[in-house]
Design a protein around this motif. Structure first.
Motif, PDB file in Angstrom:
ATOM      1  N   ASP A 130      45.969  62.962  47.073  1.00 19.85           N
ATOM      2  CA  ASP A 130      45.768  62.638  48.646  1.00 19.85           C
ATOM      3  C   ASP A 130      45.987  63.679  49.437  1.00 19.85           C
ATOM      4  O   ASP A 130      46.057  63.649  50.624  1.00 19.85           O
ATOM      5  CB  ASP A 130      46.567  61.374  48.763  1.00 19.85           C
ATOM      6  CG  ASP A 130      46.050  60.040  48.265  1.00 19.85           C
ATOM      7  OD1 ASP A 130      44.890  59.906  48.034  1.00 19.85           O
ATOM      8  OD2 ASP A 130      46.871  59.064  48.503  1.00 19.85           O
ATOM      9  N   LYS A 131      46.380  64.729  48.890  1.00 20.58           N
ATOM     10  CA  LYS A 131      46.548  66.214  49.789  1.00 20.58           C
ATOM     11  C   LYS A 131      45.347  66.657  50.325  1.00 20.58           C
ATOM     12  O   LYS A 131      44.441  66.600  49.849  1.00 20.58           O
ATOM     13  CB  LYS A 131      47.430  67.147  48.744  1.00 20.58           C
ATOM     14  CG  LYS A 131      47.931  68.312  49.771  1.00 20.58           C
ATOM     15  CD  LYS A 131      48.717  69.181  48.778  1.00 20.58           C
ATOM     16  CE  LYS A 131      49.261  70.325  49.281  1.00 20.58           C
ATOM     17  NZ  LYS A 131      49.767  70.298  50.640  1.00 20.58           N
ATOM     18  N   ALA A 132      45.586  67.200  51.481  1.00 19.89           N
ATOM     19  CA  ALA A 132      44.484  67.870  52.104  1.00 19.89           C
ATOM     20  C   ALA A 132      43.953  69.084  51.036  1.00 19.89           C
ATOM     21  O   ALA A 132      44.682  69.646  50.069  1.00 19.89           O
ATOM     22  CB  ALA A 132      45.092  68.853  53.341  1.00 19.89           C
ATOM     23  N   LYS A 133      42.604  69.099  51.263  1.00 20.28           N
ATOM     24  CA  LYS A 133      41.930  70.064  50.243  1.00 20.28           C
ATOM     25  C   LYS A 133      40.997  71.004  50.483  1.00 20.28           C
ATOM     26  O   LYS A 133      40.643  71.043  51.680  1.00 20.28           O
ATOM     27  CB  LYS A 133      41.368  69.036  49.462  1.00 20.28           C
ATOM     28  CG  LYS A 133      41.944  67.787  48.672  1.00 20.28           C
ATOM     29  CD  LYS A 133      41.002  66.845  48.229  1.00 20.28           C
ATOM     30  CE  LYS A 133      41.884  65.694  47.638  1.00 20.28           C
ATOM     31  NZ  LYS A 133      42.511  64.877  48.562  1.00 20.28           N
ATOM     32  N   GLN A 134      40.831  72.093  49.698  1.00 21.25           N
ATOM     33  CA  GLN A 134      39.757  73.233  49.961  1.00 21.25           C
ATOM     34  C   GLN A 134      39.011  73.618  48.988  1.00 21.25           C
ATOM     35  O   GLN A 134      39.397  73.118  47.950  1.00 21.25           O
ATOM     36  CB  GLN A 134      40.713  74.390  50.610  1.00 21.25           C
ATOM     37  CG  GLN A 134      41.480  74.751  49.660  1.00 21.25           C
ATOM     38  CD  GLN A 134      42.576  75.908  50.066  1.00 21.25           C
ATOM     39  OE1 GLN A 134      43.756  75.655  50.226  1.00 21.25           O
ATOM     40  NE2 GLN A 134      42.150  77.071  50.537  1.00 21.25           N
ATOM     41  N   ILE A 135      37.830  74.116  49.327  1.00 25.93           N
ATOM     42  CA  ILE A 135      36.986  74.677  48.342  1.00 25.93           C
ATOM     43  C   ILE A 135      37.408  75.789  47.738  1.00 25.93           C
ATOM     44  O   ILE A 135      37.750  76.990  48.029  1.00 25.93           O
ATOM     45  CB  ILE A 135      35.510  74.826  49.041  1.00 25.93           C
ATOM     46  CG1 ILE A 135      35.007  73.398  49.344  1.00 25.93           C
ATOM     47  CG2 ILE A 135      34.574  75.572  47.928  1.00 25.93           C
ATOM     48  CD1 ILE A 135      33.616  73.564  50.243  1.00 25.93           C
ATOM     49  N   THR A 136      37.142  76.175  46.401  1.00 25.54           N
ATOM     50  CA  THR A 136      37.514  76.976  45.503  1.00 25.54           C
ATOM     51  C   THR A 136      36.193  77.248  44.542  1.00 25.54           C
ATOM     52  O   THR A 136      35.490  76.030  44.206  1.00 25.54           O
ATOM     53  CB  THR A 136      38.711  76.830  44.660  1.00 25.54           C
ATOM     54  OG1 THR A 136      38.814  78.208  43.938  1.00 25.54           O
ATOM     55  CG2 THR A 136      38.816  75.925  43.599  1.00 25.54           C
ATOM     56  N   SER A 137      35.907  78.313  44.128  1.00 28.09           N
ATOM     57  CA  SER A 137      34.835  78.513  43.455  1.00 28.09           C
ATOM     58  C   SER A 137      34.772  79.941  42.449  1.00 28.09           C
ATOM     59  O   SER A 137      35.798  80.507  42.565  1.00 28.09           O
ATOM     60  CB  SER A 137      33.573  78.930  44.387  1.00 28.09           C
ATOM     61  OG  SER A 137      33.862  80.145  45.138  1.00 28.09           O
ATOM     62  N   LEU A 138      34.148  79.773  41.387  1.00 27.95           N
ATOM     63  CA  LEU A 138      34.153  80.966  40.275  1.00 27.95           C
ATOM     64  C   LEU A 138      32.910  81.248  39.952  1.00 27.95           C
ATOM     65  O   LEU A 138      31.665  80.442  39.843  1.00 27.95           O
ATOM     66  CB  LEU A 138      34.769  80.405  39.043  1.00 27.95           C
ATOM     67  CG  LEU A 138      35.036  81.529  38.015  1.00 27.95           C
ATOM     68  CD1 LEU A 138      36.415  81.489  37.376  1.00 27.95           C
ATOM     69  CD2 LEU A 138      33.827  81.293  36.923  1.00 27.95           C
ATOM     70  N   GLU A 139      32.531  82.613  40.061  1.00 24.86           N
ATOM     71  CA  GLU A 139      31.028  82.954  39.771  1.00 24.86           C
ATOM     72  C   GLU A 139      30.907  83.676  38.370  1.00 24.86           C
ATOM     73  O   GLU A 139      31.688  84.425  37.912  1.00 24.86           O
ATOM     74  CB  GLU A 139      30.741  83.970  40.968  1.00 24.86           C
ATOM     75  CG  GLU A 139      29.230  84.671  40.747  1.00 24.86           C
ATOM     76  CD  GLU A 139      29.057  85.686  41.925  1.00 24.86           C
ATOM     77  OE1 GLU A 139      29.692  85.575  42.772  1.00 24.86           O
ATOM     78  OE2 GLU A 139      28.332  86.624  41.791  1.00 24.86           O
ATOM     79  N   ILE A 140      29.771  83.333  37.703  1.00 24.65           N
ATOM     80  CA  ILE A 140      29.692  83.822  36.324  1.00 24.65           C
ATOM     81  C   ILE A 140      28.037  84.496  36.283  1.00 24.65           C
ATOM     82  O   ILE A 140      27.285  83.691  37.124  1.00 24.65           O
ATOM     83  CB  ILE A 140      29.507  82.815  35.373  1.00 24.65           C
ATOM     84  CG1 ILE A 140      30.881  82.193  35.173  1.00 24.65           C
ATOM     85  CG2 ILE A 140      29.063  83.320  33.957  1.00 24.65           C
ATOM     86  CD1 ILE A 140      30.954  80.905  34.372  1.00 24.65           C
ATOM     87  N   ARG A 141      27.979  85.555  35.654  1.00 23.89           N
ATOM     88  CA  ARG A 141      26.672  86.237  35.628  1.00 23.89           C
ATOM     89  C   ARG A 141      26.219  86.168  34.157  1.00 23.89           C
ATOM     90  O   ARG A 141      26.940  86.468  33.173  1.00 23.89           O
ATOM     91  CB  ARG A 141      26.675  87.724  36.247  1.00 23.89           C
ATOM     92  CG  ARG A 141      27.146  87.924  37.705  1.00 23.89           C
ATOM     93  CD  ARG A 141      25.999  87.424  38.531  1.00 23.89           C
ATOM     94  NE  ARG A 141      26.419  87.511  39.989  1.00 23.89           N
ATOM     95  CZ  ARG A 141      26.162  88.612  40.838  1.00 23.89           C
ATOM     96  NH1 ARG A 141      25.437  89.669  40.263  1.00 23.89           N
ATOM     97  NH2 ARG A 141      26.385  88.730  41.924  1.00 23.89           N
ATOM     98  N   VAL A 142      25.091  85.680  33.844  1.00 22.83           N
ATOM     99  CA  VAL A 142      24.731  85.467  32.482  1.00 22.83           C
ATOM    100  C   VAL A 142      23.261  85.834  32.221  1.00 22.83           C
ATOM    101  O   VAL A 142      22.372  85.936  33.410  1.00 22.83           O
ATOM    102  CB  VAL A 142      24.910  84.040  31.901  1.00 22.83           C
ATOM    103  CG1 VAL A 142      26.137  83.646  31.876  1.00 22.83           C
ATOM    104  CG2 VAL A 142      23.934  83.367  32.662  1.00 22.83           C
TER     105      VAL A 142
END
Length: 977
Positions: A130-142
């Motif tokens: 229920d906590k406030a949330k934020q976007i996170t991301s990870l990038e992969i090159r293949v």
């Protein structure tokens, strides 16, 4: 407005429904119009005895109610903590809360309740889900043309908590030659990108964190329109097109393993998810630490409501909705948030397109083009603000209304956040803001005054009450010179539309905590522990008289300023003059929600709240939504006057390319394809004007200034606000300088008798001198330093007035030099016997430490003689300088002449003074600051005071001894009748 509906609503909230006359209420303000306070239950350390004492003290001073505000903060900035009381909402705490409600009922006071301890809504029961949330991301090159069966790394996450939103793939523009390469990005609490392994990192959109709602932009919100702009585009900079993005989320198993037959070529894979922000509840009592909840989710708010708030309301029984009439959450200081499990669905409903394939933009990628990526971010931020308003604050209001309770959250700044400030206010019953008295933390007016946004919201939405957390400060404690610091700040905010003061702060302090007792680390302390509480009636009466008038008023303005649809969006104070109408023509600010509901009646623009305006002013950044532009076209057709430059950009993807074409076609139709720098066009029954200020346009139309200080160098030395009440024109004017001023004030009223209503005394009289010429009436006014006055026009007259003066002109007759016998209270370290002062000087200049560090009341006595008391003169006593609170009580020849708190501390004495010897007694009081400073050098056992507040000895918050006592010169002045 439907006054019957409003009247019923006000009854339910325990607010005023007018019955007595304006004049009666001004002379004797009813309790309902009285001041209120932030009633600080510091660290929960309160007792039933202290609660009863405080409420009885409030009742005695004309308060209408109080907001129970459980929080700590007493230990901030080096101060000591206070004992930890029962936890908010516990059985023991609830017993105290119910005692407060029952005592308030007995004393005819209304109570509000902050629905947590501290602020930034949350607490110990808020889970990570229920906590406030934020976007996170990870990038992969293949490299493609292979079967990928690989467990994907998890993006950076707070609390080891990560949930997927989507996994997207798109062709790389440059082949890396690497089978597996990654970079990760997390927008942290401050909106800064955290990167690791950044080979092949993308070209980020500038200001990305702020653009996505993940960053708080400062202690007071700046103009955030810059977020609609970006650095110039570079050919070929885009990372991919929308059509080339493939959603491969269904190829990822629950454990994060990607099984995908990657097409030939090099591919970028983005794993995008969310994680909790690092925001915590701020300034809570020691046992109410916890996470900040998700402001974007209705379900999350409801879980908090039924876990924490609803049980307290149920236990209040019939007192909920009758005595307990308001609920509150305090200012937004939790930074940003930009995701919630239901956000994608809300985004689609709000914008009409899917958010998922645009999420790489949040990760710093450029999709399609920099322009389109920026447009998506504008939609993204606007959706966050929409969800905050609808899912959080609307839900809060709807839940409270089930108990016939209103809400008054500080939901709209001044701290920046992903919000539309005015839209959030649409759900409030008391529209709450704040303002500051001068202090080292906020010494300058632009960073102290914030009420204009709140009053505008009240006017446009049709809400009666504009409240403010009043007199906040951070710096030394108790050193409040009321006429010099608090009064001009308050008067300025009355002129911005304030009509309900909430003292910040009134700390409840059990007797066991001594004197001055426990205090919050900030604010102007107003409570029974302060040295001047017994003499505070005059200060309270001044506020209540003003509120008795302005709470009834219907605001008069000539201009409505539209502040755009960008987010964050928080309206600034009146002094910034965004509407371009000042000096002389007042204005309100509107948001897009109300803009789209405007009507035109007889050429005037009308808001749902019922206020009429002559001009709609558009923002100067040349960005409008298509809906706003179409509304402008509609208003022009109906006869409105609209002022503003041709909009050049639609910064939104809503409606796609068709919307862009329609936007530019309509802008060209209205303004022309290549409009000159200034011009005007007749559109339908209305007119479109650009290239000048609203003030110059109104003057060109021949409309007289609504208010003007004639023959003065600085119009801003005199602030004003104009209301109508039952057909009367009511102006409140204040002198914002420390000087005596004689000035001719012109009002846009004719053929009516001006009346002078003095809120300091309750006196009402007709102005003898005034001149009516054309559309205006000019009234000569004499102001004392930081003086103020109502000028009210109620009665029709045929007379055009006459020259002259409305105020006595005081001239010095005699100095009362002394010597003075001064008595101090030994209880607070003062000498046992009276001390002779041959000349008046500050106590801090005395060598005797009992006087130098004295705090409290001291009585000055002397005699003076008069040879005669002319019958044709009015005599008055002026005290000169009184420090440091600026309160004195005068007794002459045994007659109590009352308490003085306004410079130059003048009181008429003609009926008391006599020929021959006269006995004069003056009681003055200073604040606790000097005694606390003196005690700082003493052992605990030697100290006179007891408090958690500690003396700051260095830096900009350093304490210094405050000049104290009667400094004079004390003189008799005369005025010929």
């Amino acid at each position: 407005m439907n006054r019957r509906v409003i009247g019923t609503a006000l009854l339910l909230l325990g607010l005023t429904v007018w019955g007595a006359s304006l004049e009666q209420d001004f002379k004797k303000p009813p309790r309902e119009v009285g001041v209120r306070c932030w009633w600080w239950w510091l660290n929960g350390n309160v007792t039933k005895e202290a609660i009863t004492r405080d409420l009885e003290a409030m009742h005695d001073k004309g308060f209408s109610g109080a907001m129970i505000f459980d929080a700590n903060g007493g230990n901030q900035r080096g101060n000591a903590n206070v004992p930890n009381g029962p936890m908010y909402g516990s059985d023991e705490w609830t017993e105290l809360y119910l005692h407060a409600l029952n005592e308030a009922k007995r004393l005819d006071l209304k109570i509000g309740l902050s629905i947590q301890s501290g602020w930034n809504l949350g607490g110990p029961g808020v889970t990570l889900d229920d906590k406030a949330k934020q976007i996170t991301s990870l990038e992969i090159r293949v490299d493609g043309a292979v079967e990928i069966n690989q467990k994907l790394p998890v993006p950076k996450a707070n609390y080891d908590y990560y949930r997927d939103i989507c996994v997207l793939a798109y062709p790389c523009k440059v082949v890396t030659g690497l089978p597996f390469k990654l970079s990760a990005r997390l927008l942290d609490k401050n909106g800064k990108g955290l990167t690791a392994g950044i080979a092949g990192a993308a070209k980020p959109i500038s200001n990305l964190a702020a653009k996505t709602g993940a960053k708080e932009l400062g202690g007071s919100a700046p103009d955030c329109r810059f977020l609609l702009d970006d650095t110039p585009a570079v050919a070929g900079e885009e990372d991919t097109s929308l059509d080339d993005i493939i959603d491969i989320s269904d190829k990822v198993s629950k454990d994060g393993t990607l099984k995908w037959s990657a097409p030939a070529g090099a591919w970028t894979i983005l794993r995008i998810g969310y994680t909790p922000t690092l925001a915590h509840v701020s300034t809570s009592s020691d046992n109410w630490q916890g996470h900040v909840l998700d402001y974007l989710s209705k379900d999350v708010f409801n879980r908090y409501w039924y876990d924490v708030v609803d049980p307290l309301l149920k236990k209040a029984g019939p007192l909920a909705g009758t005595v307990l009439t308001q609920l509150e959450t305090d200012s937004w200081e939790c930074g940003g948030l930009n995701w919630s499990p239901g956000f994608a669905e809300d985004f689609k409903k709000f914008n009409g397109y899917d958010v998922i394939k645009y999420l790489p933009v949040v990760a710093g990628k450029i999709i399609e083009s920099r322009e389109k990526s920026n447009a998506f971010l504008a939609d993204f931020r606007k959706t966050i603000a929409h969800c905050v308003s609808e899912n959080h604050y609307r839900t809060f209001a709807e839940n409270a209304a089930k108990y016939n309770i209103g809400i008054q959250p500080e939901c709209s700044g001044p701290h920046a956040g992903p919000i539309d400030g005015i839209k959030n206010y649409s759900h409030s019953d008391i529209v709450m803001s704040e303002f500051w008295a001068p202090s080292p933390h906020r010494p300058n007016p632009p960073n102290r005054f914030f009420v204009k946004q709140a009053s505008s919201a009240a006017h446009i939405y049709g809400k009666r009450y504009v409240g403010a957390e009043a007199f906040t400060t951070i710096g030394p404690h108790w050193n409040d010179l009321l006429w010099h610091d608090q009064k001009p700040a308050m008067d300025y905010e009355f002129c911005e539309g304030l009509n309900m003061i909430f003292f910040h702060t009134f700390t409840c302090s059990p007797k066991e905590m001594g004197l001055p007792g426990q205090e919050y680390f900030a604010g102007t302390h107003v409570n029974p522990q302060v040295t001047w509480w017994d003499e505070s009636d005059v200060f309270m009466d001044y506020i209540n008289r003003i509120q008795s008038v302005v709470q009834r008023g219907e605001f008069v303005a000539d201009v409505l300023y539209y502040y755009g649809d960008h987010v964050p969006n928080i309206a600034v104070n009146k002094g910034f003059n965004r509407a371009g109408s000042l000096p002389g023509y007042d204005y309100d600010v509107t948001n897009e929600d109300i803009l789209l509901r405007l009507k035109v009646v007889d050429g005037r623009i009308v808001v749902p709240g019922g206020v009429y305006y002559r001009i709609l002013v558009l923002p100067d950044h040349k960005v409008l939504s298509l809906a706003a532009l179409k509304k402008v076209d509609e208003l022009l057709g109906q006869g409105a006057t609209v002022l503003g430059p041709k909009p050049e950009r639609l910064v939104s993807l809503v409606g796609g390319e068709a919307a862009q074409r329609e936007f530019h076609e309509l802008a060209g139709k209205l303004w022309g394809d290549s409009p000159s720098e200034s011009g005007r066009r007749k559109i339908g029954n209305g007119r479109l004007v650009w290239g000048q200020s609203s003030r110059s346009l109104l003057q060109a139309d021949g409309l007289a200034l609504d208010f003007e200080a004639l023959d003065t160098e600085r119009q801003e030395d005199y602030e004003y606000i104009h209301y109508t009440i039952d057909g009367a024109d009511v102006y409140f004017i204040c002198n914002q300088t420390t000087e005596d001023r004689k000035v001719n004030l012109a009002f846009r009223v004719k053929d009516r008798q001006p009346e002078l209503w003095d809120p300091a005394t309750g006196g009402i009289r007709k102005a003898d001198a005034f001149v009516i010429k054309g559309e205006r009436t000019t009234v000569p006014i004499t102001f004392d330093p930081h003086g103020s006055m109502f000028v009210i026009f109620r009665t029709n007259i045929d007379d055009t007035g006459s020259q002259g003066s409305n105020f006595p002109q005081w001239k010095e007759k005699q100095i009362i030099a002394g010597p003075w016998s001064v008595s101090f209270d030994p209880k607070w370290g003062g000498p046992d016997k009276p001390v002779r002062f041959d000349t008046l000087s500050s106590w801090t200049e005395q060598s005797n430490p009992g006087i130098k560090y004295y705090s409290g009341k001291a009585v000055y006595r002397t005699t003076f003689s008069l040879d005669k008391v002319p019958a044709d003169e009015t005599l008055a006593l002026e005290l000169g300088s009184v420090m440091d609170v600026g309160i004195a009580q005068v007794t002459l020849n045994g007659k109590d002449l009352g308490v003085l708190w306004l410079a130059p501390f003048r009181v008429e004495i003609s009926e008391v003074v006599k020929v021959g010897e006269n006995k004069l007694q003056i009681m003055v009081v200073n604040s606790w600051q000097n005694r606390v400073m003196g005690d700082d050098a003493l052992l605990d056992s030697e100290r006179f005071t007891q408090t958690n507040i500690r003396v700051t000895k260095s830096g900009k918050f350093k304490w210094t001894l405050e000049k104290s006592g009667l400094l004079g010169p004390v003189r008799i002045v005369r005025s010929e009748m």
